[in-house]
Design a protein around this motif. Structure first.
Motif, PDB file in Angstrom:
ATOM      1  N   GLU A  67      -3.637  10.838 -12.091  1.00  0.00           N
ATOM      2  CA  GLU A  67      -4.149   9.457 -12.067  1.00  0.00           C
ATOM      3  C   GLU A  67      -3.641   8.668 -13.265  1.00  0.00           C
ATOM      4  N   GLU A  68      -3.548   9.383 -14.408  1.00  0.00           N
ATOM      5  CA  GLU A  68      -3.009   8.711 -15.611  1.00  0.00           C
ATOM      6  C   GLU A  68      -1.569   8.281 -15.378  1.00  0.00           C
ATOM      7  N   ILE A  69      -0.769   9.191 -14.752  1.00  0.00           N
ATOM      8  CA  ILE A  69       0.639   8.875 -14.499  1.00  0.00           C
ATOM      9  C   ILE A  69       0.748   7.678 -13.550  1.00  0.00           C
ATOM     10  N   ALA A  70      -0.101   7.711 -12.505  1.00  0.00           N
ATOM     11  CA  ALA A  70      -0.045   6.609 -11.524  1.00  0.00           C
ATOM     12  C   ALA A  70      -0.715   5.337 -12.054  1.00  0.00           C
ATOM     13  N   GLY A  71      -1.373   5.471 -13.193  1.00  0.00           N
ATOM     14  CA  GLY A  71      -2.157   4.367 -13.771  1.00  0.00           C
ATOM     15  C   GLY A  71      -1.427   3.045 -13.841  1.00  0.00           C
ATOM     16  N   PRO A  72      -0.179   3.025 -14.402  1.00  0.00           N
ATOM     17  CA  PRO A  72       0.506   1.726 -14.535  1.00  0.00           C
ATOM     18  C   PRO A  72       0.670   0.987 -13.214  1.00  0.00           C
ATOM     19  N   VAL A  73       0.911   1.772 -12.125  1.00  0.00           N
ATOM     20  CA  VAL A  73       1.061   1.112 -10.813  1.00  0.00           C
ATOM     21  C   VAL A  73      -0.266   0.470 -10.415  1.00  0.00           C
ATOM     22  N   PHE A  74      -1.335   1.208 -10.672  1.00  0.00           N
ATOM     23  CA  PHE A  74      -2.649   0.655 -10.330  1.00  0.00           C
ATOM     24  C   PHE A  74      -2.989  -0.530 -11.226  1.00  0.00           C
ATOM     25  N   ASP A  75      -2.561  -0.397 -12.502  1.00  0.00           N
ATOM     26  CA  ASP A  75      -2.811  -1.506 -13.426  1.00  0.00           C
ATOM     27  C   ASP A  75      -2.125  -2.770 -12.924  1.00  0.00           C
ATOM     28  N   LYS A  76      -0.845  -2.548 -12.472  1.00  0.00           N
ATOM     29  CA  LYS A  76      -0.074  -3.688 -11.973  1.00  0.00           C
ATOM     30  C   LYS A  76      -0.787  -4.284 -10.750  1.00  0.00           C
ATOM     31  N   PHE A  77      -1.216  -3.383  -9.883  1.00  0.00           N
ATOM     32  CA  PHE A  77      -1.923  -3.794  -8.664  1.00  0.00           C
ATOM     33  C   PHE A  77      -3.167  -4.621  -9.029  1.00  0.00           C
ATOM     34  N   ASN A  78      -3.951  -4.049  -9.964  1.00  0.00           N
ATOM     35  CA  ASN A  78      -5.202  -4.728 -10.345  1.00  0.00           C
ATOM     36  C   ASN A  78      -4.941  -6.027 -11.091  1.00  0.00           C
ATOM     37  N   ASN A  79      -3.855  -5.993 -11.899  1.00  0.00           N
ATOM     38  CA  ASN A  79      -3.510  -7.192 -12.659  1.00  0.00           C
ATOM     39  C   ASN A  79      -3.124  -8.337 -11.724  1.00  0.00           C
ATOM     40  N   GLN A  80      -2.296  -7.994 -10.712  1.00  0.00           N
ATOM     41  CA  GLN A  80      -1.886  -9.007  -9.741  1.00  0.00           C
ATOM     42  C   GLN A  80      -3.111  -9.548  -9.000  1.00  0.00           C
ATOM     43  N   LYS A  81      -4.004  -8.624  -8.679  1.00  0.00           N
ATOM     44  CA  LYS A  81      -5.205  -8.999  -7.938  1.00  0.00           C
ATOM     45  C   LYS A  81      -6.071  -9.942  -8.793  1.00  0.00           C
ATOM     46  N   ARG A  82      -6.143  -9.599 -10.093  1.00  0.00           N
ATOM     47  CA  ARG A  82      -6.932 -10.438 -11.007  1.00  0.00           C
ATOM     48  C   ARG A  82      -6.308 -11.832 -11.115  1.00  0.00           C
ATOM     49  N   GLN A  83      -4.967 -11.848 -11.227  1.00  0.00           N
ATOM     50  CA  GLN A  83      -4.295 -13.149 -11.352  1.00  0.00           C
ATOM     51  C   GLN A  83      -4.445 -13.980 -10.082  1.00  0.00           C
ATOM     52  N   GLN A  84      -4.359 -13.273  -8.948  1.00  0.00           N
ATOM     53  CA  GLN A  84      -4.596 -13.960  -7.659  1.00  0.00           C
ATOM     54  C   GLN A  84      -5.973 -14.612  -7.671  1.00  0.00           C
ATOM     55  N   ARG A  85      -6.949 -13.808  -8.095  1.00  0.00           N
ATOM     56  CA  ARG A  85      -8.330 -14.294  -8.087  1.00  0.00           C
ATOM     57  C   ARG A  85      -8.488 -15.480  -9.038  1.00  0.00           C
ATOM     58  N   GLU A  86      -7.863 -15.349 -10.221  1.00  0.00           N
ATOM     59  CA  GLU A  86      -7.991 -16.424 -11.210  1.00  0.00           C
ATOM     60  C   GLU A  86      -7.346 -17.717 -10.710  1.00  0.00           C
TER      61      GLU A  86
ATOM     62  N   ARG B 245       0.839  -1.201   0.000  1.00  0.00           N
ATOM     63  CA  ARG B 245       0.000   0.000   0.000  1.00  0.00           C
ATOM     64  C   ARG B 245       0.877   1.255   0.000  1.00  0.00           C
ATOM     65  N   ILE B 246       2.002   1.154   0.718  1.00  0.00           N
ATOM     66  CA  ILE B 246       2.911   2.314   0.805  1.00  0.00           C
ATOM     67  C   ILE B 246       3.425   2.652  -0.597  1.00  0.00           C
ATOM     68  N   GLU B 247       3.733   1.584  -1.354  1.00  0.00           N
ATOM     69  CA  GLU B 247       4.216   1.790  -2.723  1.00  0.00           C
ATOM     70  C   GLU B 247       3.147   2.508  -3.550  1.00  0.00           C
ATOM     71  N   LEU B 248       1.903   2.116  -3.310  1.00  0.00           N
ATOM     72  CA  LEU B 248       0.799   2.756  -4.038  1.00  0.00           C
ATOM     73  C   LEU B 248       0.680   4.238  -3.671  1.00  0.00           C
ATOM     74  N   VAL B 249       0.721   4.476  -2.364  1.00  0.00           N
ATOM     75  CA  VAL B 249       0.591   5.869  -1.882  1.00  0.00           C
ATOM     76  C   VAL B 249       1.734   6.715  -2.446  1.00  0.00           C
ATOM     77  N   GLU B 250       2.932   6.140  -2.415  1.00  0.00           N
ATOM     78  CA  GLU B 250       4.113   6.832  -2.945  1.00  0.00           C
ATOM     79  C   GLU B 250       3.937   7.138  -4.428  1.00  0.00           C
ATOM     80  N   ALA B 251       3.416   6.151  -5.157  1.00  0.00           N
ATOM     81  CA  ALA B 251       3.229   6.318  -6.601  1.00  0.00           C
ATOM     82  C   ALA B 251       2.246   7.451  -6.878  1.00  0.00           C
TER      83      ALA B 251
END
Lengths: 246, 479
Positions: B348-367, B292-298
């Motif tokens: 938000e656009e700049i931080a987007g890739p970090v969120f994408d990575k976050f969401n992607n990992q979350k999706r893969q976890q779920r899958e 989460r800290i990485e996200l906040v930092e991003a």
């Protein structure tokens, strides 16, 4: 085998052909050949571990032979395990029943499983009475029965099955002398009706009195096979002891 | 023949005192699970209705205020409800409600992680405070005592208790030899014993669950949800069949009753609590989420970068705002939001890739967790019951995606007047876009449930096939 022997074998209700059984490589039964005709009572004698129960278990298809065949009423028990059980009744050394059911309920259940679900209560009480169980005990739960009373229910189950073949594994164990004697009479009456009986027993006296033939087993081998009418009580005992000491 | 064995088994069970304790307790637990789930569902309905009413009231109050202003009521600049940016950012809000399904009482789900309504304003949804129902944290930690809990966790225990010794007890009690000297195969005998217990335990589970749910939740009849109840029955039958199949398989191994009980309890432990937990841990380990800290930092870095790129000087405007002069305030506010809102979008656009990575990992976890559920019939059943209650992780993702879409609509709606240097019109205030939850297509949910049902069929078939195949070589003479 001569023609008369072949005919006799074909008429046999209980038949073993070169029947062998080993446990962990140790022979328990060696090439047993046996023919028991309708109406014959064959008593298997022998020490513990001689192969008597193994023989009975093979006829019941409770265990599989290593080689040879066991036939009941002309059917190979391995090939027709269900069909052959329609033709036989079995009384083990210790008859164990459902302790929460009464004697009559146990009899009704086992008779139903045997295909006789048509018996009336009167008939069922009659079988128990015939087996020697007191009337008042029939409606009590089996949990309170003595070993002898359970044995009598086991006998009633066998009678009710109206089988052509009776397999008995030390059935009089636990019965008092009077009940034992009544049981012998019962066997004789069944034998008179053409039932073939194979009985494993330690009781030489009962074997001589009731049996038409006796077989002595030792280390899985049938070492002697004779007609009871050809031998007296004392000779049978002497012969038995001789085999045991050899 | 099987019927005769069943009748005798019933007679035997009816004479065991334990039956008169275990069955009523089981019935009570099922009833309590339904009551508890229904109470929760009604509580959520109440809360979601209140949230919706609150959002309605917020809109109506602002329109009423505007009407008073238009009628001549004096007002300060700050009080003007037509200011688009303040409306979008903090004055206005919508509660995006996921109303509970009529079948929601089946499974409460994770109400802390998957709330039934989310507040929508300008700020990104991940920054939105979770406004979910206030719940005792102890309750959340322990988990809900709902129908799904009774069925997934306790239902197999009763099956184990009544079937761990179906054959071994006959052997140990000595009744087996007399039984199997009758014209009856051991497989048929076991089938008769299992059938009676199946009819009793699964029958009670299905009967009480269905009748209880329909009586406590009559809206199921009105909302075309009866198919969910039908599938619930099928899932329960299959899940129960698996545990009975396991009992047959374990009994076919010709072990002692005590060993059977131990083996079956070990299976319960491994399949019910452990495997689903290990699956989730594996998914988390293989696809770890950034901290989460990485996200906040991003986000902070993105804000800085966006500000730097735009040449926007916050300090100046903050200073200007502090002057609090009405005219200066109006001028600066309009200018402030004109620059700030696009700036936030850019950040938000700049931080987007970090969120994408976050969401992607979350999706893969779920899958991955979704695939690993097939290791445990309990996990399959738990998730299937969640699907039936519309409380599964996928149901929530579907809802969340709708909220994200709605959030974009909210922003676009208010962005337009901000960029046009104008206030909201009365019409725009009356017609603020509202969120309407659209449940997943029935066919989509059905296809997932079908996979679950097939998995349970496979589990049950494997255990039964193994058990009955071994019973062909069962030796009644073994003691």
């Amino acid at each position: 085998m001569s023609k008369s022997q072949t005919d006799k074998a074909n008429q046999s209700l209980i038949r073993a052909v070169q029947l062998c059984k080993k446990y962990n490589g140790q022979p328990a039964l060696n090439s047993l050949n046996l023919n028991i005709a309708p109406g014959e009572i064959y008593c298997l004698l022998g020490a513990n571990g001689a192969g008597k129960s193994t023989t009975i278990n093979l006829f019941l298809d409770f265990i599989k032979p290593n080689s040879g065949h066991a036939f009941i009423d002309g059917m190979d028990v391995q090939k027709h395990p269900i069909e052959t059980k329609k033709s036989l009744a079995y009384i083990p050394e210790i008859v164990m029943l459902y302790r929460n059911l009464t004697g009559i309920e146990n009899l009704r259940y086992f008779s139903t499983l045997a295909g006789h679900n048509h018996y009336t209560d009167e008939e069922l009480y009659g079988f128990l009475d015939h087996a020697g169980l007191q009337n008042d005990a029939s409606n009590k739960r089996v949990g309170g029965y003595s070993k002898g009373m359970r044995q009598k229910v086991g006998i009633a189950i066998a009678i009710a099955k109206k089988a052509k073949v009776l397999l008995l594994d030390e059935p009089t164990s636990g019965l008092d002398p009077k009940a034992s004697n009544e049981f012998s009479e019962l066997l004789l009456s069944m034998s008179a009706n053409g039932v073939s009986i194979l009985m494993a027993t330690h009781d030489l006296f009962r074997a001589k009195e009731t049996g038409t033939r006796v077989g002595i087993m030792k280390h899985g081998n049938l070492v002697d096979d004779l007609h009871t009418e050809d031998i007296g009580h004392a000779d049978l005992e002497a012969l038995y002891l001789k085999h045991m000491h050899d | 023949m099987i019927k005769k064995i069943m009748v005798n088994e019933w007679r035997l069970l009816s004479r065991e005192w334990a039956t008169y304790i275990s069955i009523p307790i089981y019935v009570l637990l099922l009833a309590y699970g339904i009551a508890s789930g229904t109470t929760w569902k009604n509580f959520v309905i109440e809360n979601t209705l209140e949230a919706r009413a609150l959002a309605d009231e917020g809109i109506q109050k602002k329109v009423a205020k505007l009407d008073r202003i238009l009628a001549g009521e004096p007002y300060s600049y700050r009080e003007d409800p037509r200011l688009a940016a303040p409306y979008a950012r903090w004055l206005g809000y919508e509660f995006a409600i996921k109303p509970p399904m009529p079948t929601a009482a089946i499974s409460v789900g994770q109400s802390d992680l998957a709330p039934s309504y989310l507040k929508v304003q300008w700020k990104p949804m991940h920054k939105q405070r979770n406004v979910d129902e206030v719940e005792n944290p102890q309750n959340l930690a322990v988990g809900a005592f709902d129908l799904a809990f009774v069925l997934v966790y306790l239902f197999p225990l009763l099956i184990i208790a009544l079937s761990y010794n179906i054959l071994s007890a006959e052997r140990e009690d000595g009744t087996q030899v007399l039984l199997l000297s009758q014209p009856l195969s051991v497989g048929k005998f076991v089938m008769g014993k299992i059938a009676l217990r199946g009819v009793l335990i699964i029958g009670l589970a299905v009967g009480i669950s269905l009748v209880g749910l329909l009586v406590a939740n009559p809206d199921i009849f009105e909302a075309n949800s009866l198919w969910r109840i039908g599938i619930l029955a099928a899932i329960l039958i299959l899940y129960g069949a698996f545990w009975f199949g396991l009992a047959v398989a374990v009994n076919a191994l010709e072990m002692k009753s005590a060993t059977n009980a131990l083996v079956m309890m070990a299976c319960w432990l491994v399949l019910v609590p452990i495997t689903p937990a290990v699956s989730n841990i594996s998914a988390k380990s293989l696809y770890p989420l950034p901290s989460r800290i990485e996200l906040v930092e991003a986000v902070r870095r993105a804000d800085e970068q966006a500000a730097k790129e735009s040449g926007f000087e916050r300090a100046f405007y903050a200073d200007l705002l502090r002057k609090s002069e009405e005219a200066a305030l109006e001028a600066s506010t309009v200018d402030f939001y004109l620059k700030t809102l696009p700036l936030e979008l850019h950040a938000e656009e700049i931080a987007g890739p970090v969120f994408d990575k976050f969401n992607n990992q979350k999706r893969q976890q779920r899958e991955l967790a979704g695939n690993l559920k097939y290791l445990s019939p309990a996990a399959v059943t738990q998730i299937a019951l969640g699907e039936l209650a519309n409380h599964s992780a996928l149901n929530f993702e579907h809802y969340k995606a709708q909220v994200e879409d709605y959030h974009k609509i909210w922003r676009e709606y208010f962005m337009k007047p901000v960029m046009e240097h104008r206030n909201l019109t009365r019409d725009e205030m009356v017609n603020v876009p509202r969120f309407t939850y659209v449940p997943e297509e029935q066919s989509v949910v059905l296809s997932r449930l079908l996979k679950d049902a097939l998995a349970l069929i496979l589990f049950a078939a494997v255990t039964f096939a193994f058990g009955f195949n071994r019973l062909k070589n069962y030796s009644p003479a073994k003691r």
